[in-house]
Design a protein around this motif. Structure first.
Motif, PDB file in Angstrom:
ATOM      1  N   THR A 105       0.812  -1.216   0.000  1.00  0.00           N
ATOM      2  CA  THR A 105       0.000   0.000   0.000  1.00  0.00           C
ATOM      3  C   THR A 105       0.846   1.265   0.000  1.00  0.00           C
ATOM      4  O   THR A 105       2.036   1.238   0.331  1.00  0.00           O
ATOM      5  CB  THR A 105      -0.902   0.034   1.240  1.00  0.00           C
ATOM      6  N   TRP A 106       0.196   2.387  -0.324  1.00  0.00           N
ATOM      7  CA  TRP A 106       0.875   3.675  -0.261  1.00  0.00           C
ATOM      8  C   TRP A 106       1.293   3.985   1.167  1.00  0.00           C
ATOM      9  O   TRP A 106       2.373   4.519   1.403  1.00  0.00           O
ATOM     10  CB  TRP A 106      -0.019   4.789  -0.797  1.00  0.00           C
ATOM     11  N   GLU A 107       0.441   3.640   2.129  1.00  0.00           N
ATOM     12  CA  GLU A 107       0.756   3.917   3.522  1.00  0.00           C
ATOM     13  C   GLU A 107       2.054   3.234   3.947  1.00  0.00           C
ATOM     14  O   GLU A 107       2.883   3.828   4.655  1.00  0.00           O
ATOM     15  CB  GLU A 107      -0.401   3.467   4.429  1.00  0.00           C
ATOM     16  N   LEU A 108       2.246   1.996   3.508  1.00  0.00           N
ATOM     17  CA  LEU A 108       3.475   1.274   3.834  1.00  0.00           C
ATOM     18  C   LEU A 108       4.666   1.901   3.104  1.00  0.00           C
ATOM     19  O   LEU A 108       5.721   2.123   3.700  1.00  0.00           O
ATOM     20  CB  LEU A 108       3.340  -0.199   3.449  1.00  0.00           C
ATOM     21  N   LYS A 109       4.489   2.198   1.839  1.00  0.00           N
ATOM     22  CA  LYS A 109       5.572   2.798   1.057  1.00  0.00           C
ATOM     23  C   LYS A 109       6.002   4.130   1.674  1.00  0.00           C
ATOM     24  O   LYS A 109       7.202   4.428   1.774  1.00  0.00           O
ATOM     25  CB  LYS A 109       5.115   3.019  -0.383  1.00  0.00           C
ATOM     26  N   HIS A 110       5.036   4.906   2.108  1.00  0.00           N
ATOM     27  CA  HIS A 110       5.291   6.216   2.699  1.00  0.00           C
ATOM     28  C   HIS A 110       6.214   6.093   3.917  1.00  0.00           C
ATOM     29  O   HIS A 110       7.107   6.924   4.126  1.00  0.00           O
ATOM     30  CB  HIS A 110       3.951   6.830   3.104  1.00  0.00           C
ATOM     31  N   PHE A 125      16.527  19.395  -0.300  1.00  0.00           N
ATOM     32  CA  PHE A 125      15.319  19.093  -1.072  1.00  0.00           C
ATOM     33  C   PHE A 125      14.973  17.628  -0.854  1.00  0.00           C
ATOM     34  O   PHE A 125      15.823  16.747  -1.062  1.00  0.00           O
ATOM     35  CB  PHE A 125      15.538  19.353  -2.564  1.00  0.00           C
ATOM     36  N   GLU A 126      13.742  17.355  -0.455  1.00  0.00           N
ATOM     37  CA  GLU A 126      13.301  16.001  -0.142  1.00  0.00           C
ATOM     38  C   GLU A 126      11.868  15.763  -0.613  1.00  0.00           C
ATOM     39  O   GLU A 126      11.063  16.700  -0.654  1.00  0.00           O
ATOM     40  CB  GLU A 126      13.357  15.760   1.376  1.00  0.00           C
ATOM     41  N   ASP A 127      11.570  14.520  -0.937  1.00  0.00           N
ATOM     42  CA  ASP A 127      10.180  14.159  -1.230  1.00  0.00           C
ATOM     43  C   ASP A 127       9.581  13.303  -0.126  1.00  0.00           C
ATOM     44  O   ASP A 127       8.363  13.230   0.018  1.00  0.00           O
ATOM     45  CB  ASP A 127      10.082  13.411  -2.563  1.00  0.00           C
ATOM     46  N   ALA A 128      10.429  12.638   0.663  1.00  0.00           N
ATOM     47  CA  ALA A 128       9.960  11.685   1.667  1.00  0.00           C
ATOM     48  C   ALA A 128       9.866  12.318   3.047  1.00  0.00           C
ATOM     49  O   ALA A 128      10.702  13.151   3.431  1.00  0.00           O
ATOM     50  CB  ALA A 128      10.899  10.482   1.722  1.00  0.00           C
ATOM     51  N   LEU A 129       8.875  11.897   3.815  1.00  0.00           N
ATOM     52  CA  LEU A 129       8.706  12.408   5.168  1.00  0.00           C
ATOM     53  C   LEU A 129       9.912  12.078   6.037  1.00  0.00           C
ATOM     54  O   LEU A 129      10.374  12.920   6.815  1.00  0.00           O
ATOM     55  CB  LEU A 129       7.437  11.825   5.794  1.00  0.00           C
ATOM     56  N   ASN A 130      10.449  10.865   5.902  1.00  0.00           N
ATOM     57  CA  ASN A 130      11.635  10.501   6.678  1.00  0.00           C
ATOM     58  C   ASN A 130      12.810  11.415   6.353  1.00  0.00           C
ATOM     59  O   ASN A 130      13.616  11.755   7.221  1.00  0.00           O
ATOM     60  CB  ASN A 130      12.023   9.048   6.403  1.00  0.00           C
ATOM     61  N   GLY A 131      12.914  11.821   5.097  1.00  0.00           N
ATOM     62  CA  GLY A 131      13.984  12.724   4.689  1.00  0.00           C
ATOM     63  C   GLY A 131      13.805  14.119   5.257  1.00  0.00           C
ATOM     64  O   GLY A 131      14.774  14.766   5.667  1.00  0.00           O
ATOM     65  N   VAL A 132      12.565  14.588   5.287  1.00  0.00           N
ATOM     66  CA  VAL A 132      12.276  15.902   5.875  1.00  0.00           C
ATOM     67  C   VAL A 132      12.638  15.890   7.351  1.00  0.00           C
ATOM     68  O   VAL A 132      13.288  16.819   7.867  1.00  0.00           O
ATOM     69  CB  VAL A 132      10.794  16.268   5.682  1.00  0.00           C
ATOM     70  N   LYS A 133      12.247  14.840   8.056  1.00  0.00           N
ATOM     71  CA  LYS A 133      12.563  14.730   9.480  1.00  0.00           C
ATOM     72  C   LYS A 133      14.073  14.716   9.698  1.00  0.00           C
ATOM     73  O   LYS A 133      14.579  15.330  10.651  1.00  0.00           O
ATOM     74  CB  LYS A 133      11.942  13.457  10.051  1.00  0.00           C
ATOM     75  N   ASP A 179       4.898  13.262  -2.662  1.00  0.00           N
ATOM     76  CA  ASP A 179       4.016  12.560  -3.589  1.00  0.00           C
ATOM     77  C   ASP A 179       2.610  13.132  -3.448  1.00  0.00           C
ATOM     78  O   ASP A 179       2.199  13.535  -2.357  1.00  0.00           O
ATOM     79  CB  ASP A 179       4.011  11.061  -3.242  1.00  0.00           C
ATOM     80  N   GLU A 180       1.883  13.168  -4.549  1.00  0.00           N
ATOM     81  CA  GLU A 180       0.540  13.762  -4.533  1.00  0.00           C
ATOM     82  C   GLU A 180      -0.418  13.033  -3.597  1.00  0.00           C
ATOM     83  O   GLU A 180      -1.447  13.569  -3.196  1.00  0.00           O
ATOM     84  CB  GLU A 180      -0.041  13.795  -5.948  1.00  0.00           C
ATOM     85  N   ARG A 181      -0.084  11.787  -3.224  1.00  0.00           N
ATOM     86  CA  ARG A 181      -0.938  11.021  -2.311  1.00  0.00           C
ATOM     87  C   ARG A 181      -0.645  11.313  -0.839  1.00  0.00           C
ATOM     88  O   ARG A 181      -1.373  10.861   0.042  1.00  0.00           O
ATOM     89  CB  ARG A 181      -0.750   9.520  -2.566  1.00  0.00           C
ATOM     90  N   ALA A 182       0.415  12.036  -0.570  1.00  0.00           N
ATOM     91  CA  ALA A 182       0.839  12.266   0.804  1.00  0.00           C
ATOM     92  C   ALA A 182      -0.114  13.206   1.552  1.00  0.00           C
ATOM     93  O   ALA A 182      -0.746  14.087   0.961  1.00  0.00           O
ATOM     94  CB  ALA A 182       2.254  12.844   0.827  1.00  0.00           C
ATOM     95  N   ASP A 183      -0.196  13.011   2.859  1.00  0.00           N
ATOM     96  CA  ASP A 183      -0.947  13.895   3.742  1.00  0.00           C
ATOM     97  C   ASP A 183      -0.033  15.063   4.094  1.00  0.00           C
ATOM     98  O   ASP A 183       0.926  14.913   4.850  1.00  0.00           O
ATOM     99  CB  ASP A 183      -1.363  13.134   5.003  1.00  0.00           C
ATOM    100  N   LEU A 184      -0.325  16.232   3.560  1.00  0.00           N
ATOM    101  CA  LEU A 184       0.577  17.374   3.724  1.00  0.00           C
ATOM    102  C   LEU A 184       0.699  17.828   5.175  1.00  0.00           C
ATOM    103  O   LEU A 184       1.702  18.452   5.542  1.00  0.00           O
ATOM    104  CB  LEU A 184       0.114  18.542   2.858  1.00  0.00           C
ATOM    105  N   SER A 185      -0.284  17.503   5.997  1.00  0.00           N
ATOM    106  CA  SER A 185      -0.197  17.904   7.402  1.00  0.00           C
ATOM    107  C   SER A 185       0.981  17.240   8.096  1.00  0.00           C
ATOM    108  O   SER A 185       1.498  17.759   9.091  1.00  0.00           O
ATOM    109  CB  SER A 185      -1.495  17.560   8.137  1.00  0.00           C
ATOM    110  N   GLU A 186       1.433  16.100   7.577  1.00  0.00           N
ATOM    111  CA  GLU A 186       2.574  15.407   8.159  1.00  0.00           C
ATOM    112  C   GLU A 186       3.889  16.127   7.867  1.00  0.00           C
ATOM    113  O   GLU A 186       4.902  15.871   8.518  1.00  0.00           O
ATOM    114  CB  GLU A 186       2.652  13.968   7.633  1.00  0.00           C
ATOM    115  N   PHE A 187       3.873  17.017   6.886  1.00  0.00           N
ATOM    116  CA  PHE A 187       5.089  17.715   6.467  1.00  0.00           C
ATOM    117  C   PHE A 187       5.187  19.115   7.069  1.00  0.00           C
ATOM    118  O   PHE A 187       5.898  19.971   6.548  1.00  0.00           O
ATOM    119  CB  PHE A 187       5.126  17.808   4.944  1.00  0.00           C
ATOM    120  N   SER A 188       4.496  19.349   8.155  1.00  0.00           N
ATOM    121  CA  SER A 188       4.429  20.688   8.727  1.00  0.00           C
ATOM    122  C   SER A 188       5.778  21.225   9.206  1.00  0.00           C
ATOM    123  O   SER A 188       5.955  22.439   9.347  1.00  0.00           O
ATOM    124  CB  SER A 188       3.431  20.718   9.893  1.00  0.00           C
ATOM    125  N   ASP A 189       6.741  20.333   9.445  1.00  0.00           N
ATOM    126  CA  ASP A 189       8.066  20.786   9.879  1.00  0.00           C
ATOM    127  C   ASP A 189       8.928  21.280   8.722  1.00  0.00           C
ATOM    128  O   ASP A 189       9.983  21.889   8.946  1.00  0.00           O
ATOM    129  CB  ASP A 189       8.811  19.652  10.599  1.00  0.00           C
TER     130      ASP A 189
END
Length: 236
Positions: free
Chosen positions: A48-53, A181-189, A203-213
């Motif tokens: 799933t996307w959730e797992l990939k994310h 520059f990052e696309d992944a949440l783990n990379g942003v963190k 990714d367009e499927r991502a929940d942007l609220s998770e990227f608030s940092d």
């Protein structure tokens, strides 16, 4: 899709830039999805996307173990990696640039901005992904491959990869003077933990609220304006 919570006036000027690779510069994430869809399907599981994310940005073995544990796959990490590498060996050399990636990197290079790549890839997959992009790689001073770099002890979301990458720039640079520059949440963190500003291009499927940092969230690298971070503007 741009984060309006932070105004450009709050961005710090930077002197150096670090790019992630997969899903940010090259479209290789689609190949990982294809291969893992197939692998998981063999065991009646759904990738799933959730797992990939949650897997994106991790080291190869960490990512494999995460998937095996999450789905209860009846295979070892080595068996998982062997299957994935066999399939990626065929697909990765066909990788293409993500929208705006080549234009942005070339622009920064031509204006003397020092750049590097920091990726969870290992040497094997990195060579495959960049088979047809040798000239592009010449625009970076170095690249850190956390998959088999002994100095990167912990993968993303830990800051190790970005701190190691920063230490290898030709001249000493402080974390606050680096833009990631990052696309992944783990990379942003990981970038935030390293004390660096970070532009997220999820990714367009991502929940942007998770990227608030993230310092800034963009739909595409085509939307990036270098001057907001004290870098040469396009057309200058």
């Amino acid at each position: 899709m741009e984060d309006t919570a932070k105004e450009p006036s709050t961005f710090r000027p930077v002197t150096h830039v670090i790019f992630d690779l997969d899903g940010l510069l090259l479209n290789t994430e689609i190949f990982y999805t294809e291969v893992l869809d197939d692998l998981c399907g063999k065991y009646g599981k759904k990738f799933t996307w959730e797992l990939k994310h949650q897997m994106m940005g991790r080291k190869e073995r960490d990512s494999a173990q995460f998937a095996i544990d999450a789905l209860g796959l009846p295979i070892s990490v080595d068996e998982y990696i062997a299957h994935v590498r066999e399939e990626l060996n065929r697909l990765l050399p066909t990788s293409r640039f993500m929208p705006g990636a080549e234009k942005l990197v070339k622009h920064l290079y031509e204006h003397g901005v020092t750049m590097a790549i920091a990726t969870g890839s290992d040497s094997f997959t990195f060579r495959k992904k960049t088979t047809n992009h040798g000239d592009f790689l010449q625009m970076f001073t170095h690249y850190v491959l956390s998959g088999d770099d002994p100095q990167v002890r912990n993968g993303k979301p830990f800051p190790d990869i970005f701190l190691v990458c920063a230490s290898r720039f030709p001249t000493k640079v402080n974390p606050e003077d680096i833009l990631v520059f990052e696309d992944a949440l783990n990379g942003v963190k990981a970038a935030v933990a390293a004390g660096m500003q970070v532009v997220a291009v999820p990714d367009e499927r991502a929940d942007l609220s998770e990227f608030s940092d993230a310092t800034l969230i963009l739909k595409s690298l085509l939307d990036f304006r270098p001057e907001a971070f004290g870098l040469p503007a396009f057309g200058s």
